[in-house]
Design a protein around this motif. Structure first.
Motif, PDB file in Angstrom:
ATOM      1  N   LEU A  41       0.716  -1.103   0.016  1.00  0.00           N
ATOM      2  CA  LEU A  41       0.016   0.025  -0.060  1.00  0.00           C
ATOM      3  C   LEU A  41       0.963   1.247  -0.102  1.00  0.00           C
ATOM      4  CD1 LEU A  41      -3.091   0.838   0.252  1.00  0.00           C
ATOM      5  CD2 LEU A  41      -2.529   0.976   2.491  1.00  0.00           C
ATOM      6  N   ILE A  42       0.602   2.242  -0.843  1.00  0.00           N
ATOM      7  CA  ILE A  42       1.197   3.452  -0.981  1.00  0.00           C
ATOM      8  C   ILE A  42       0.422   4.523  -1.374  1.00  0.00           C
ATOM      9  CG2 ILE A  42       3.464   2.586  -2.036  1.00  0.00           C
ATOM     10  CD1 ILE A  42       2.574   3.747  -4.724  1.00  0.00           C
ATOM     11  N   ARG A  43       0.832   5.640  -0.774  1.00  0.00           N
ATOM     12  CA  ARG A  43       0.057   6.690  -0.894  1.00  0.00           C
ATOM     13  C   ARG A  43       0.532   7.786  -1.966  1.00  0.00           C
ATOM     14  NH1 ARG A  43      -0.980  11.117   3.691  1.00  0.00           N
ATOM     15  NH2 ARG A  43      -2.393  12.644   2.306  1.00  0.00           N
ATOM     16  N   VAL A  44      -0.354   8.355  -2.884  1.00  0.00           N
ATOM     17  CA  VAL A  44       0.050   9.598  -3.736  1.00  0.00           C
ATOM     18  C   VAL A  44      -0.739  10.363  -3.613  1.00  0.00           C
ATOM     19  CG1 VAL A  44       0.462  10.085  -6.087  1.00  0.00           C
ATOM     20  CG2 VAL A  44       1.049   7.788  -5.288  1.00  0.00           C
ATOM     21  N   GLY A  45      -0.451  11.672  -3.032  1.00  0.00           N
ATOM     22  CA  GLY A  45      -1.850  12.744  -2.868  1.00  0.00           C
ATOM     23  C   GLY A  45      -2.901  12.281  -2.000  1.00  0.00           C
ATOM     24  N   ASP A  46      -4.100  12.203  -2.450  1.00  0.00           N
ATOM     25  CA  ASP A  46      -5.166  11.943  -1.632  1.00  0.00           C
ATOM     26  C   ASP A  46      -5.740  10.453  -2.137  1.00  0.00           C
ATOM     27  OD1 ASP A  46      -6.281  12.584  -4.251  1.00  0.00           O
ATOM     28  OD2 ASP A  46      -8.173  13.492  -3.558  1.00  0.00           O
ATOM     29  N   ARG A  47      -4.748   9.766  -2.860  1.00  0.00           N
ATOM     30  CA  ARG A  47      -5.127   8.715  -3.509  1.00  0.00           C
ATOM     31  C   ARG A  47      -4.200   7.327  -2.783  1.00  0.00           C
ATOM     32  NH1 ARG A  47      -9.256   8.279  -6.296  1.00  0.00           N
ATOM     33  NH2 ARG A  47      -8.929   6.270  -6.984  1.00  0.00           N
ATOM     34  N   PHE A  48      -4.560   6.395  -2.457  1.00  0.00           N
ATOM     35  CA  PHE A  48      -3.708   5.111  -1.986  1.00  0.00           C
ATOM     36  C   PHE A  48      -3.579   4.048  -3.155  1.00  0.00           C
ATOM     37  CE2 PHE A  48      -5.458   6.960   1.477  1.00  0.00           C
ATOM     38  CZ  PHE A  48      -4.530   6.983   2.579  1.00  0.00           C
TER      39      PHE A  48
ATOM     40  N   THR B 218     -12.393   8.811   2.240  1.00  0.00           N
ATOM     41  CA  THR B 218     -13.441  10.352   2.395  1.00  0.00           C
ATOM     42  C   THR B 218     -13.124  10.765   3.923  1.00  0.00           C
ATOM     43  OG1 THR B 218     -15.457   9.258   3.139  1.00  0.00           O
ATOM     44  CG2 THR B 218     -14.963   9.300   0.852  1.00  0.00           C
ATOM     45  N   ALA B 219     -13.479  11.837   3.922  1.00  0.00           N
ATOM     46  CA  ALA B 219     -13.730  12.627   5.480  1.00  0.00           C
ATOM     47  C   ALA B 219     -14.278  11.836   6.306  1.00  0.00           C
ATOM     48  CB  ALA B 219     -14.059  13.924   5.258  1.00  0.00           C
ATOM     49  N   ALA B 220     -15.735  11.086   5.693  1.00  0.00           N
ATOM     50  CA  ALA B 220     -16.361  10.333   6.631  1.00  0.00           C
ATOM     51  C   ALA B 220     -15.793   8.689   6.840  1.00  0.00           C
ATOM     52  CB  ALA B 220     -17.730  10.040   5.965  1.00  0.00           C
TER      53      ALA B 220
ATOM     54  N   LEU C 299     -14.287   4.313   1.870  1.00  0.00           N
ATOM     55  CA  LEU C 299     -13.582   4.193   0.852  1.00  0.00           C
ATOM     56  C   LEU C 299     -14.365   4.701  -0.555  1.00  0.00           C
ATOM     57  CD1 LEU C 299     -12.693   0.224   1.088  1.00  0.00           C
ATOM     58  CD2 LEU C 299     -11.064   2.281   1.226  1.00  0.00           C
ATOM     59  N   ALA C 300     -13.662   5.291  -1.316  1.00  0.00           N
ATOM     60  CA  ALA C 300     -14.457   5.938  -2.514  1.00  0.00           C
ATOM     61  C   ALA C 300     -13.462   5.725  -3.664  1.00  0.00           C
ATOM     62  CB  ALA C 300     -14.626   7.496  -2.311  1.00  0.00           C
ATOM     63  N   ASP C 301     -14.138   5.919  -4.855  1.00  0.00           N
ATOM     64  CA  ASP C 301     -13.335   5.714  -6.222  1.00  0.00           C
ATOM     65  C   ASP C 301     -12.405   4.590  -6.109  1.00  0.00           C
ATOM     66  OD1 ASP C 301     -14.701   8.238  -6.688  1.00  0.00           O
ATOM     67  OD2 ASP C 301     -12.954   9.533  -5.780  1.00  0.00           O
ATOM     68  N   VAL C 302     -12.909   3.493  -5.714  1.00  0.00           N
ATOM     69  CA  VAL C 302     -12.294   2.261  -6.052  1.00  0.00           C
ATOM     70  C   VAL C 302     -12.033   1.994  -7.545  1.00  0.00           C
ATOM     71  CG1 VAL C 302     -12.126  -0.130  -5.324  1.00  0.00           C
ATOM     72  CG2 VAL C 302     -12.808   1.337  -3.707  1.00  0.00           C
ATOM     73  N   ALA C 303     -10.918   1.596  -7.818  1.00  0.00           N
ATOM     74  CA  ALA C 303     -10.823   1.388  -9.366  1.00  0.00           C
ATOM     75  C   ALA C 303      -9.583   0.912  -9.786  1.00  0.00           C
ATOM     76  CB  ALA C 303     -11.038   2.761 -10.493  1.00  0.00           C
ATOM     77  N   PRO C 304      -9.355   0.047 -10.756  1.00  0.00           N
ATOM     78  CA  PRO C 304      -8.262  -0.367 -11.318  1.00  0.00           C
ATOM     79  C   PRO C 304      -7.255   0.822 -11.591  1.00  0.00           C
ATOM     80  CG  PRO C 304      -9.816  -1.362 -12.495  1.00  0.00           C
ATOM     81  CD  PRO C 304     -10.629  -0.360 -11.847  1.00  0.00           C
ATOM     82  N   PHE C 305      -5.979   0.501 -11.128  1.00  0.00           N
ATOM     83  CA  PHE C 305      -4.754   1.578 -11.420  1.00  0.00           C
ATOM     84  C   PHE C 305      -4.398   1.034 -12.803  1.00  0.00           C
ATOM     85  CE2 PHE C 305      -0.691   3.379 -11.702  1.00  0.00           C
ATOM     86  CZ  PHE C 305      -0.836   4.472 -11.176  1.00  0.00           C
ATOM     87  N   PRO C 306      -4.366   2.138 -13.829  1.00  0.00           N
ATOM     88  CA  PRO C 306      -4.040   1.802 -15.296  1.00  0.00           C
ATOM     89  C   PRO C 306      -2.488   1.380 -15.248  1.00  0.00           C
ATOM     90  CG  PRO C 306      -4.582   4.058 -15.042  1.00  0.00           C
ATOM     91  CD  PRO C 306      -4.772   3.586 -13.753  1.00  0.00           C
ATOM     92  N   THR C 307      -2.062   0.486 -15.934  1.00  0.00           N
ATOM     93  CA  THR C 307      -0.524   0.046 -16.085  1.00  0.00           C
ATOM     94  C   THR C 307      -0.422  -0.082 -17.450  1.00  0.00           C
ATOM     95  OG1 THR C 307      -0.829  -2.330 -15.751  1.00  0.00           O
ATOM     96  CG2 THR C 307      -0.243  -0.653 -13.753  1.00  0.00           C
ATOM     97  N   GLY C 308      -1.419  -0.287 -18.392  1.00  0.00           N
ATOM     98  CA  GLY C 308      -0.895  -0.625 -19.884  1.00  0.00           C
ATOM     99  C   GLY C 308      -0.536  -1.941 -19.783  1.00  0.00           C
ATOM    100  N   ASP C 309       0.580  -2.230 -20.558  1.00  0.00           N
ATOM    101  CA  ASP C 309       1.054  -3.291 -20.717  1.00  0.00           C
ATOM    102  C   ASP C 309       2.479  -3.399 -20.067  1.00  0.00           C
ATOM    103  OD1 ASP C 309      -0.819  -4.546 -22.671  1.00  0.00           O
ATOM    104  OD2 ASP C 309       0.049  -3.842 -24.279  1.00  0.00           O
TER     105      ASP C 309
ATOM    106  N   LYS D 186      -2.022  17.263   4.072  1.00  0.00           N
ATOM    107  CA  LYS D 186      -3.458  17.976   4.231  1.00  0.00           C
ATOM    108  C   LYS D 186      -4.445  17.285   3.874  1.00  0.00           C
ATOM    109  CE  LYS D 186      -1.283  22.476   4.314  1.00  0.00           C
ATOM    110  NZ  LYS D 186      -1.452  23.774   3.500  1.00  0.00           N
ATOM    111  N   THR D 187      -4.432  15.937   3.369  1.00  0.00           N
ATOM    112  CA  THR D 187      -5.508  15.185   3.028  1.00  0.00           C
ATOM    113  C   THR D 187      -5.989  14.205   4.280  1.00  0.00           C
ATOM    114  OG1 THR D 187      -4.181  13.445   2.447  1.00  0.00           O
ATOM    115  CG2 THR D 187      -4.658  14.757   0.583  1.00  0.00           C
ATOM    116  N   ASN D 188      -7.217  13.607   3.881  1.00  0.00           N
ATOM    117  CA  ASN D 188      -7.967  12.758   4.890  1.00  0.00           C
ATOM    118  C   ASN D 188      -7.263  11.538   5.227  1.00  0.00           C
ATOM    119  OD1 ASN D 188     -10.019  14.734   5.571  1.00  0.00           O
ATOM    120  ND2 ASN D 188     -11.240  13.986   3.655  1.00  0.00           N
TER     121      ASN D 188
END
Length: 161
Positions: free
Chosen positions: A64-71, A89-91, A94-104, A159-161
């Motif tokens: 698990l890593i963090r980049v800005g407000d995303r993991f 989220t502040a609440a 989990l939000a915006d759960v999606a595959p992280f694009p890596t192409g090939d 400064k992110t949640n």
């Protein structure tokens, strides 16, 4: 001589695989392979399962890593594995759960880290090609390490949640 003071003592965590600091350093997000994503308040040591608003867990995450407000985590509950991205989220959901694009760029990611505006990923650890005794099987290939460009963090990490 140095002594260690456990920050969090073992409890019901079955398989903690990765962690990242968030909420201006007040919380630790832990990827527990079997329980899901857990948030730990570092002042009170209170643990909270972080789920979707519908009450679903995100299980099977290694690393698990963090980049800005995303993991970003390595989702390897199935073969081949993939990278997944999400926000907390502040609440506390989990939000915006999606595959992280890596192409090939990579198949079956195993480990990840960030270097500047690149995600460095080790892929295809080839566990299936090892015998129970630990020796490599025929056909084993060198393990690729790739750099995947990522957008620069738009929110300062402290400064992110």
């Amino acid at each position: 001589i140095c002594s260690l003071d456990p920050l969090i003592r073992p409890t019901g965590r079955a398989s903690a695989q990765g962690s990242a600091i968030y909420a201006a350093g007040r919380k630790l997000l832990v990827a527990d392979y079997s329980r899901g994503i857990v948030s730990i308040d570092l002042a009170t040591k209170a643990e909270t399962l972080v789920m979707t608003p519908e009450g679903k867990r995100l299980r099977g995450i290694d690393g698990l890593i963090r980049v800005g407000d995303r993991f970003i985590g390595v989702a390897n509950a199935t073969t081949p594995g993939a990278l997944v991205s999400f926000r907390v989220t502040a609440a506390g959901n989990l939000a915006d759960v999606a595959p992280f694009p890596t192409g090939d760029a990579i198949v079956d990611p195993t480990q990840i880290t960030v270097r500047g505006n690149e995600l460095l990923a080790i892929g295809d650890s080839q566990w299936a090609r090892y015998s129970p005794g630990g020796s490599g099987a025929a056909g084993q290939q060198p393990t690729p390490i790739v750099a995947i460009p990522i957008a620069p963090a738009t929110t300062p990490a402290d400064k992110t949640n």
